[in-house]
Design a protein around this motif. Sequence first.
Motif, PDB file in Angstrom:
ATOM      1  N   LEU A 108       0.861  -1.179   0.000  1.00 37.05           N
ATOM      2  CA  LEU A 108       0.000   0.000   0.000  1.00 37.05           C
ATOM      3  C   LEU A 108       0.899   1.230   0.000  1.00 37.05           C
ATOM      4  CD1 LEU A 108      -3.046   0.925   0.367  1.00 37.05           C
ATOM      5  CD2 LEU A 108      -2.447   1.222   2.776  1.00 37.05           C
ATOM      6  N   SER A 109       0.621   2.179  -0.904  1.00 31.90           N
ATOM      7  CA  SER A 109       1.453   3.383  -0.968  1.00 31.90           C
ATOM      8  C   SER A 109       0.979   4.412   0.049  1.00 31.90           C
ATOM      9  CB  SER A 109       1.414   3.984  -2.369  1.00 31.90           C
ATOM     10  OG  SER A 109       0.155   4.600  -2.615  1.00 31.90           O
ATOM     11  N   VAL A 110       1.842   5.378   0.330  1.00 28.37           N
ATOM     12  CA  VAL A 110       1.492   6.473   1.237  1.00 28.37           C
ATOM     13  C   VAL A 110       0.275   7.230   0.693  1.00 28.37           C
ATOM     14  CG1 VAL A 110       2.287   8.686   2.168  1.00 28.37           C
ATOM     15  CG2 VAL A 110       3.818   6.724   2.126  1.00 28.37           C
ATOM     16  N   ARG A 111       0.257   7.437  -0.621  1.00 29.34           N
ATOM     17  CA  ARG A 111      -0.865   8.128  -1.263  1.00 29.34           C
ATOM     18  C   ARG A 111      -2.178   7.388  -1.016  1.00 29.34           C
ATOM     19  NH1 ARG A 111      -3.230   7.743  -6.564  1.00 29.34           N
ATOM     20  NH2 ARG A 111      -3.919   9.752  -7.386  1.00 29.34           N
ATOM     21  N   GLU A 112      -2.152   6.073  -1.150  1.00 31.33           N
ATOM     22  CA  GLU A 112      -3.356   5.262  -0.954  1.00 31.33           C
ATOM     23  C   GLU A 112      -3.765   5.216   0.512  1.00 31.33           C
ATOM     24  OE1 GLU A 112      -2.204   2.465  -4.789  1.00 31.33           O
ATOM     25  OE2 GLU A 112      -1.685   1.841  -2.745  1.00 31.33           O
ATOM     26  N   ARG A 113      -2.785   5.127   1.398  1.00 30.43           N
ATOM     27  CA  ARG A 113      -3.079   5.137   2.837  1.00 30.43           C
ATOM     28  C   ARG A 113      -3.742   6.446   3.245  1.00 30.43           C
ATOM     29  NH1 ARG A 113       1.811   6.469   6.470  1.00 30.43           N
ATOM     30  NH2 ARG A 113       1.263   8.440   5.471  1.00 30.43           N
ATOM     31  N   ASP A 114      -3.187   7.556   2.767  1.00 33.58           N
ATOM     32  CA  ASP A 114      -3.756   8.859   3.118  1.00 33.58           C
ATOM     33  C   ASP A 114      -5.186   8.989   2.612  1.00 33.58           C
ATOM     34  OD1 ASP A 114      -1.363   9.438   4.287  1.00 33.58           O
ATOM     35  OD2 ASP A 114      -0.661  10.812   2.724  1.00 33.58           O
ATOM     36  N   HIS A 115      -5.442   8.463   1.415  1.00 32.36           N
ATOM     37  CA  HIS A 115      -6.816   8.491   0.903  1.00 32.36           C
ATOM     38  C   HIS A 115      -7.729   7.676   1.811  1.00 32.36           C
ATOM     39  CE1 HIS A 115     -10.259   8.314  -1.830  1.00 32.36           C
ATOM     40  NE2 HIS A 115     -10.324   7.031  -1.496  1.00 32.36           N
ATOM     41  N   ALA A 116      -7.288   6.500   2.224  1.00 33.24           N
ATOM     42  CA  ALA A 116      -8.102   5.649   3.099  1.00 33.24           C
ATOM     43  C   ALA A 116      -8.469   6.384   4.385  1.00 33.24           C
ATOM     44  CB  ALA A 116      -7.358   4.364   3.415  1.00 33.24           C
ATOM     45  N   PHE A 117      -7.482   7.059   4.986  1.00 35.77           N
ATOM     46  CA  PHE A 117      -7.723   7.788   6.237  1.00 35.77           C
ATOM     47  C   PHE A 117      -8.685   8.960   6.024  1.00 35.77           C
ATOM     48  CE2 PHE A 117      -3.367   6.613   8.305  1.00 35.77           C
ATOM     49  CZ  PHE A 117      -3.761   5.299   8.350  1.00 35.77           C
ATOM     50  N   GLU A 118      -8.407   9.748   4.993  1.00 37.80           N
ATOM     51  CA  GLU A 118      -9.214  10.949   4.756  1.00 37.80           C
ATOM     52  C   GLU A 118     -10.653  10.599   4.383  1.00 37.80           C
ATOM     53  OE1 GLU A 118      -7.005  12.980   1.757  1.00 37.80           O
ATOM     54  OE2 GLU A 118      -5.308  13.401   3.093  1.00 37.80           O
ATOM     55  N   TYR A 119     -10.820   9.579   3.556  1.00 38.70           N
ATOM     56  CA  TYR A 119     -12.167   9.209   3.119  1.00 38.70           C
ATOM     57  C   TYR A 119     -12.967   8.628   4.289  1.00 38.70           C
ATOM     58  CZ  TYR A 119     -15.898   7.621   0.063  1.00 38.70           C
ATOM     59  OH  TYR A 119     -17.124   7.447  -0.532  1.00 38.70           O
ATOM     60  N   MET A 120     -12.346   7.767   5.081  1.00 33.97           N
ATOM     61  CA  MET A 120     -13.032   7.186   6.228  1.00 33.97           C
ATOM     62  C   MET A 120     -13.397   8.260   7.250  1.00 33.97           C
ATOM     63  SD  MET A 120     -14.294   4.405   7.357  1.00 33.97           S
ATOM     64  CE  MET A 120     -14.404   3.091   8.575  1.00 33.97           C
ATOM     65  N   THR A 121     -12.495   9.200   7.476  1.00 35.68           N
ATOM     66  CA  THR A 121     -12.774  10.299   8.410  1.00 35.68           C
ATOM     67  C   THR A 121     -13.987  11.103   7.948  1.00 35.68           C
ATOM     68  OG1 THR A 121     -10.451  10.482   9.054  1.00 35.68           O
ATOM     69  CG2 THR A 121     -11.846  12.405   9.448  1.00 35.68           C
ATOM     70  N   LYS A 122     -14.019  11.429   6.674  1.00 39.06           N
ATOM     71  CA  LYS A 122     -15.147  12.183   6.117  1.00 39.06           C
ATOM     72  C   LYS A 122     -16.455  11.430   6.280  1.00 39.06           C
ATOM     73  CE  LYS A 122     -16.906  14.150   1.785  1.00 39.06           C
ATOM     74  NZ  LYS A 122     -16.658  14.322   0.341  1.00 39.06           N
ATOM     75  N   GLN A 123     -16.438  10.134   6.022  1.00 36.06           N
ATOM     76  CA  GLN A 123     -17.656   9.334   6.133  1.00 36.06           C
ATOM     77  C   GLN A 123     -18.131   9.230   7.585  1.00 36.06           C
ATOM     78  OE1 GLN A 123     -19.379   8.330   3.398  1.00 36.06           O
ATOM     79  NE2 GLN A 123     -17.768   9.489   2.360  1.00 36.06           N
ATOM     80  N   LEU A 124     -17.200   9.098   8.509  1.00 36.25           N
ATOM     81  CA  LEU A 124     -17.562   9.028   9.926  1.00 36.25           C
ATOM     82  C   LEU A 124     -18.134  10.361  10.413  1.00 36.25           C
ATOM     83  CD1 LEU A 124     -14.507   7.011  11.259  1.00 36.25           C
ATOM     84  CD2 LEU A 124     -16.894   6.256  11.353  1.00 36.25           C
ATOM     85  N   GLU A 125     -17.551  11.459   9.976  1.00 41.71           N
ATOM     86  CA  GLU A 125     -18.063  12.781  10.363  1.00 41.71           C
ATOM     87  C   GLU A 125     -19.489  12.971   9.867  1.00 41.71           C
ATOM     88  OE1 GLU A 125     -13.812  15.251  10.493  1.00 41.71           O
ATOM     89  OE2 GLU A 125     -15.091  15.336   8.715  1.00 41.71           O
ATOM     90  N   GLU A 126     -19.756  12.503   8.650  1.00 41.56           N
ATOM     91  CA  GLU A 126     -21.114  12.612   8.119  1.00 41.56           C
ATOM     92  C   GLU A 126     -22.075  11.688   8.858  1.00 41.56           C
ATOM     93  OE1 GLU A 126     -21.053  11.948   3.928  1.00 41.56           O
ATOM     94  OE2 GLU A 126     -19.863  13.755   3.479  1.00 41.56           O
ATOM     95  N   ALA A 127     -21.605  10.489   9.193  1.00 41.66           N
ATOM     96  CA  ALA A 127     -22.471   9.514   9.847  1.00 41.66           C
ATOM     97  C   ALA A 127     -22.803   9.918  11.284  1.00 41.66           C
ATOM     98  CB  ALA A 127     -21.802   8.143   9.836  1.00 41.66           C
ATOM     99  N   PHE A 128     -21.824  10.451  12.007  1.00 42.86           N
ATOM    100  CA  PHE A 128     -22.056  10.839  13.404  1.00 42.86           C
ATOM    101  C   PHE A 128     -22.639  12.240  13.528  1.00 42.86           C
ATOM    102  CE2 PHE A 128     -19.130   7.334  14.407  1.00 42.86           C
ATOM    103  CZ  PHE A 128     -19.767   6.782  15.516  1.00 42.86           C
TER     104      PHE A 128
END
Length: 244
Positions: A115-135
């Motif tokens: 997994l590249s740093v670019r892909e890891r950062d996307h995973a973190f940022e996208y999950m954070t955004k989804q959690l903020e919307e869900a909560f």
Amino acid sequence: MEFDTMFGQKKRFAIKNTVAIRGEGSVYRTGVMAGILGLSLMVWAASTADAKESAWDGIPSEKAPKLATEGLTEQDHPNLDKVFLKPGVNLAAYGKVMLAPMDTAIERRFDEVLLSVRERDHAFEYMTKQLEEAFGPAMVKEAGPGVLKLAITFTDYVPNRSFHAEKASGGGTVDRVYAVGRAAFQATLTDSQTGQVVAVIADADMGLPFPDNINSYTIYGDADRFSRRWAKQIAKLVMSDASS
């Protein structure tokens, strides 16, 4: 001191300013040393800059930690693979959640791409955004009374489309790797004040096989779909009385 001149004449020559000459030599040597030091600092700075994480660097392979389920009871869940809760704890009674920095613990076989740093950062940022919307407003920034701390670790993450993918075996990079996307995570919910673990969650999913997978030529299609679902499921689990 006398010296013979070109025409055989004697001429007295006085050596003067010997201290000044030595002083000029010291200045010269000091200048040289300063130049060397400056060059060394420039090389050090350049090497430090080169040592910084590149967007295409591969995340080192790492075995996922064992789920910390001591003192917890496993619960049946219609969608999530693993849900463990502390007996007698009502997660909804907390009412608020703070998100801890995310992490990865992704183990790769020698023939897989990292997994590249670019892909890891996307995973973190996208999950954070989804959690903020869900909560929604239940997501807070600081610990306190009635606040749960949610710590998420991705234990697998395979984009549908990777660029400059580094092989786990160290055999160089491969351009334009297409694959069925997959992802997995484990999460720990703790009381933000006491640090007591009150719930542990884990799930894994994989996209449809070729040629039925419509996300095959997207970058993160499958993994993003899983993250959207997980964020909603985690929010629902936490904001409702999961123990009932």
